[in-house]
Design a protein around this motif. Structure first.
Motif, PDB file in Angstrom:
ATOM      1  N   THR A 131     -37.661 -33.647  22.436  1.00 18.95           N
ATOM      2  CA  THR A 131     -37.134 -32.724  23.045  1.00 18.95           C
ATOM      3  C   THR A 131     -35.600 -32.320  22.465  1.00 18.95           C
ATOM      4  OG1 THR A 131     -36.378 -34.122  24.553  1.00 18.95           O
ATOM      5  CG2 THR A 131     -38.187 -32.648  25.307  1.00 18.95           C
ATOM      6  N   SER A 132     -35.242 -33.082  21.676  1.00 17.30           N
ATOM      7  CA  SER A 132     -33.706 -32.960  20.911  1.00 17.30           C
ATOM      8  C   SER A 132     -33.965 -32.420  19.634  1.00 17.30           C
ATOM      9  CB  SER A 132     -33.024 -34.330  20.852  1.00 17.30           C
ATOM     10  OG  SER A 132     -33.741 -34.997  19.952  1.00 17.30           O
ATOM     11  N   THR A 133     -35.360 -32.080  19.193  1.00 13.83           N
ATOM     12  CA  THR A 133     -35.578 -31.946  17.790  1.00 13.83           C
ATOM     13  C   THR A 133     -35.878 -30.303  18.146  1.00 13.83           C
ATOM     14  OG1 THR A 133     -36.072 -34.120  17.126  1.00 13.83           O
ATOM     15  CG2 THR A 133     -36.492 -32.226  15.635  1.00 13.83           C
ATOM     16  N   ILE A 134     -37.077 -30.036  18.880  1.00 13.95           N
ATOM     17  CA  ILE A 134     -37.486 -28.788  18.802  1.00 13.95           C
ATOM     18  C   ILE A 134     -37.274 -28.186  20.140  1.00 13.95           C
ATOM     19  CG2 ILE A 134     -39.481 -29.280  17.169  1.00 13.95           C
ATOM     20  CD1 ILE A 134     -41.327 -29.495  19.694  1.00 13.95           C
ATOM     21  N   SER A 135     -37.195 -26.772  20.372  1.00 13.73           N
ATOM     22  CA  SER A 135     -36.870 -26.059  21.389  1.00 13.73           C
ATOM     23  C   SER A 135     -38.158 -25.892  22.308  1.00 13.73           C
ATOM     24  CB  SER A 135     -36.170 -24.751  21.108  1.00 13.73           C
ATOM     25  OG  SER A 135     -37.184 -23.484  21.441  1.00 13.73           O
ATOM     26  N   ILE A 136     -37.914 -26.615  23.458  1.00 10.03           N
ATOM     27  CA  ILE A 136     -39.025 -26.169  24.524  1.00 10.03           C
ATOM     28  C   ILE A 136     -38.625 -25.643  25.699  1.00 10.03           C
ATOM     29  CG2 ILE A 136     -40.681 -27.709  26.132  1.00 10.03           C
ATOM     30  CD1 ILE A 136     -40.392 -29.971  23.949  1.00 10.03           C
ATOM     31  N   GLU A 137     -39.290 -24.377  25.937  1.00  7.18           N
ATOM     32  CA  GLU A 137     -38.910 -23.766  27.067  1.00  7.18           C
ATOM     33  C   GLU A 137     -39.487 -24.265  28.624  1.00  7.18           C
ATOM     34  OE1 GLU A 137     -37.040 -20.718  28.014  1.00  7.18           O
ATOM     35  OE2 GLU A 137     -35.915 -21.258  26.274  1.00  7.18           O
ATOM     36  N   ILE A 138     -40.812 -24.185  28.507  1.00  5.84           N
ATOM     37  CA  ILE A 138     -41.607 -24.780  29.604  1.00  5.84           C
ATOM     38  C   ILE A 138     -42.007 -26.360  29.366  1.00  5.84           C
ATOM     39  CG2 ILE A 138     -43.848 -24.509  31.040  1.00  5.84           C
ATOM     40  CD1 ILE A 138     -41.934 -22.029  30.900  1.00  5.84           C
ATOM     41  N   PRO A 139     -41.411 -27.128  30.387  1.00  2.01           N
ATOM     42  CA  PRO A 139     -41.599 -28.784  30.133  1.00  2.01           C
ATOM     43  C   PRO A 139     -43.198 -29.090  29.725  1.00  2.01           C
ATOM     44  CG  PRO A 139     -40.812 -28.195  32.258  1.00  2.01           C
ATOM     45  CD  PRO A 139     -41.140 -26.901  31.776  1.00  2.01           C
ATOM     46  N   ILE A 140     -43.279 -30.034  28.741  1.00  3.37           N
ATOM     47  CA  ILE A 140     -44.488 -30.453  28.292  1.00  3.37           C
ATOM     48  C   ILE A 140     -45.026 -31.886  28.989  1.00  3.37           C
ATOM     49  CG2 ILE A 140     -45.623 -31.656  26.298  1.00  3.37           C
ATOM     50  CD1 ILE A 140     -43.968 -29.913  24.490  1.00  3.37           C
ATOM     51  N   THR A 141     -46.244 -31.805  29.803  1.00  2.00           N
ATOM     52  CA  THR A 141     -46.475 -32.791  30.339  1.00  2.00           C
ATOM     53  C   THR A 141     -47.609 -33.916  29.595  1.00  2.00           C
ATOM     54  OG1 THR A 141     -48.231 -31.499  31.056  1.00  2.00           O
ATOM     55  CG2 THR A 141     -46.433 -31.536  32.533  1.00  2.00           C
ATOM     56  N   ILE A 142     -47.355 -35.166  29.695  1.00  2.00           N
ATOM     57  CA  ILE A 142     -48.119 -36.079  29.252  1.00  2.00           C
ATOM     58  C   ILE A 142     -48.591 -37.155  30.258  1.00  2.00           C
ATOM     59  CG2 ILE A 142     -48.039 -37.989  27.571  1.00  2.00           C
ATOM     60  CD1 ILE A 142     -45.863 -36.559  26.083  1.00  2.00           C
ATOM     61  N   ASP A 143     -49.995 -37.322  30.047  1.00  2.00           N
ATOM     62  CA  ASP A 143     -50.831 -38.288  30.771  1.00  2.00           C
ATOM     63  C   ASP A 143     -50.910 -39.666  29.892  1.00  2.00           C
ATOM     64  OD1 ASP A 143     -52.183 -40.007  32.591  1.00  2.00           O
ATOM     65  OD2 ASP A 143     -53.821 -38.553  32.411  1.00  2.00           O
ATOM     66  N   ALA A 144     -49.908 -40.415  29.923  1.00  2.00           N
ATOM     67  CA  ALA A 144     -49.847 -41.819  29.049  1.00  2.00           C
ATOM     68  C   ALA A 144     -50.367 -43.031  29.718  1.00  2.00           C
ATOM     69  CB  ALA A 144     -48.455 -41.724  28.603  1.00  2.00           C
ATOM     70  N   SER A 145     -51.031 -43.868  28.893  1.00  2.00           N
ATOM     71  CA  SER A 145     -51.693 -44.997  29.410  1.00  2.00           C
ATOM     72  C   SER A 145     -51.450 -45.950  28.645  1.00  2.00           C
ATOM     73  CB  SER A 145     -52.992 -44.979  30.147  1.00  2.00           C
ATOM     74  OG  SER A 145     -53.787 -44.466  29.177  1.00  2.00           O
TER      75      SER A 145
END
Ligand SMILES: [Zn+2]
Length: 394
Positions: free
Chosen positions: A92-106
């Motif tokens: 997020t500090s590198t690319i511009s993200i307008e709408i949040p990216i969601t991750i399902d991580a396990s």
């Protein structure tokens, strides 16, 4: 023993053409297995109106992680979660993200839970991939697959229905990981968890090529983008073939010697639809006819190109000459699904600030070590060329 981790984000042993089943006019697929991108389920994703609520979010929740830890060791679970969060912050500090990216991580034991155990000391480290891909018409009039994380950022009034997560990620507790903040130094056989996660998340954002031999993943003889088939495909049933569809990444592939876009080769291969029509007696009938067509010659040439060092590159937007392209991994012969093309050239970039997306990362080095070997790029682990790629994708 020193061993490299295996990144298998896009690896597969499934012939997807047999599994494709399309139900709606918009082509959307869910990819439920982060370790096998080619496993896909068609989903209905008719257009919906963008809700105003999702339009603006504060800057600190641009990367939303749902984390599930399958281990009893709370300290370990905390370290893993922190690794995911730090990787998200770097992105997020590198690319511009307008709408949040969601991750399902396990994070869990692949051997105990999935019966996916190590073979010959090679442990599957884990992987991430887009949870959903959506075919969209590009400005050049060509339909291409986009990962949902990128589609979300496009300024649509009406957008296809999104799945709950943009990226699925799972990592193996069996792999010997070193974590930032560990008391001891990284051991020769250990991999830096954050480095692996960051690499995989970049794949989840669209850094992957469609070119593969979809008729023989193990012994490739020719490459094409993803075959698009209408209706349910069954072994002895008639098949409607709609052509081969690239990923958005492939739009920027260029042949370095000539500067020609690989998309032109896709266009030539797709002329088979006009010449032979869309209807085939069976999937096998299609494969036989395709392989004996003049179009297939282009597939064979593409395989040759993709296994010749310094043959293909990614030409970012606003770059004109092939000399400005990022060299992609084409040294592996035979072509390796999941390693070839969807990474930057190992030899060219491993000791530079663009080390992150090489197909293998030697163990025993931390993300910090790679960064200092690469010359301590002030922009962080996502090097200048990789930034250009991500910016170009959207
Ligand atoms: Zn990779």
């Amino acid at each position: 023993m020193k061993h490299s981790l295996i990144f298998i984000t896009i690896s597969t042993f499934l012939a997807t053409i047999i599994l494709t089943h399309q139900t709606s006019s918009i082509k959307c697929f869910d990819h439920p297995n982060p370790l096998n991108f080619h496993q896909k389920i068609p989903v209905n994703c008719e257009f919906a109106t963008r809700s105003l609520k999702t339009k603006r979010k504060s800057s600190n929740d641009k990367f939303q992680i749902k984390f599930t830890c399958g281990m009893d060791d709370k300290k370990l679970c905390d370290k893993v979660q922190k690794g995911f969060e730090s990787a998200g912050q770097i992105i997020t500090s590198t690319i511009s993200i307008e709408i949040p990216i969601t991750i399902d991580a396990s994070f869990y034991d692949f051997c105990k839970t999935d019966n996916q155990c190590s073979i010959d000391n090679n442990v599957v480290a884990g992987g991430a991939n887009p949870a959903r891909t959506i075919a969209l018409m590009d400005e050049d009039g060509v339909e291409r697959y986009y990962p949902q994380a990128l589609v979300k950022q496009l300024p649509f009034e009406h957008h296809p229905n999104f799945g709950p997560f943009d990226i699925l990620a799972k990592f193996n507790s069996e792999a010997d990981y070193w974590f930032e903040g560990d008391d001891s130094q990284i051991k020769p056989e250990q991999a830096d968890f954050q480095l692996v996660v960051l690499h995989e998340l970049v794949h989840g954002l669209g850094f992957y090529s469609s070119w593969n031999d979809f008729f023989d993943f193990v012994n490739p003889k020719g490459l094409t983008p993803i075959p698009s088939v209408e209706g349910e495909v069954k072994e002895n049933m008639e098949m409607i073939f709609n052509g081969f569809i690239e990923n958005i990444f492939d739009k920027y592939l260029v042949i370095l010697s000539s500067g020609e876009h690989a998309s032109n080769i896709t266009t030539i291969i797709n002329t088979i639809v006009n010449e032979k029509g869309k209807f085939y007696e069976t999937p096998k009938d299609f494969i036989v006819k395709f392989k004996s067509s003049p179009q297939y010659l282009q597939s064979q040439i593409m395989l040759q190109t993709a296994t010749t060092p310094f043959a293909l590159g990614f030409l970012p937007k606003n770059a004109n000459s092939p000399s400005e392209a990022i060299v992609l991994e084409t040294t592996l012969n035979p072509y390796q699904t999941g390693s070839s093309l969807g990474h930057v050239d190992y030899k060219t970039y491993v000791n530079t600030s663009d080390f992150l997306m090489t197909y293998k990362q030697d163990s025993g080095l931390t993300l910090g070590d790679f960064m200092s070997i690469g010359g301590n790029y002030t922009g962080g682990p996502i090097g200048p060329r990789l930034r250009q790629v991500l910016k170009t994708l959207g």
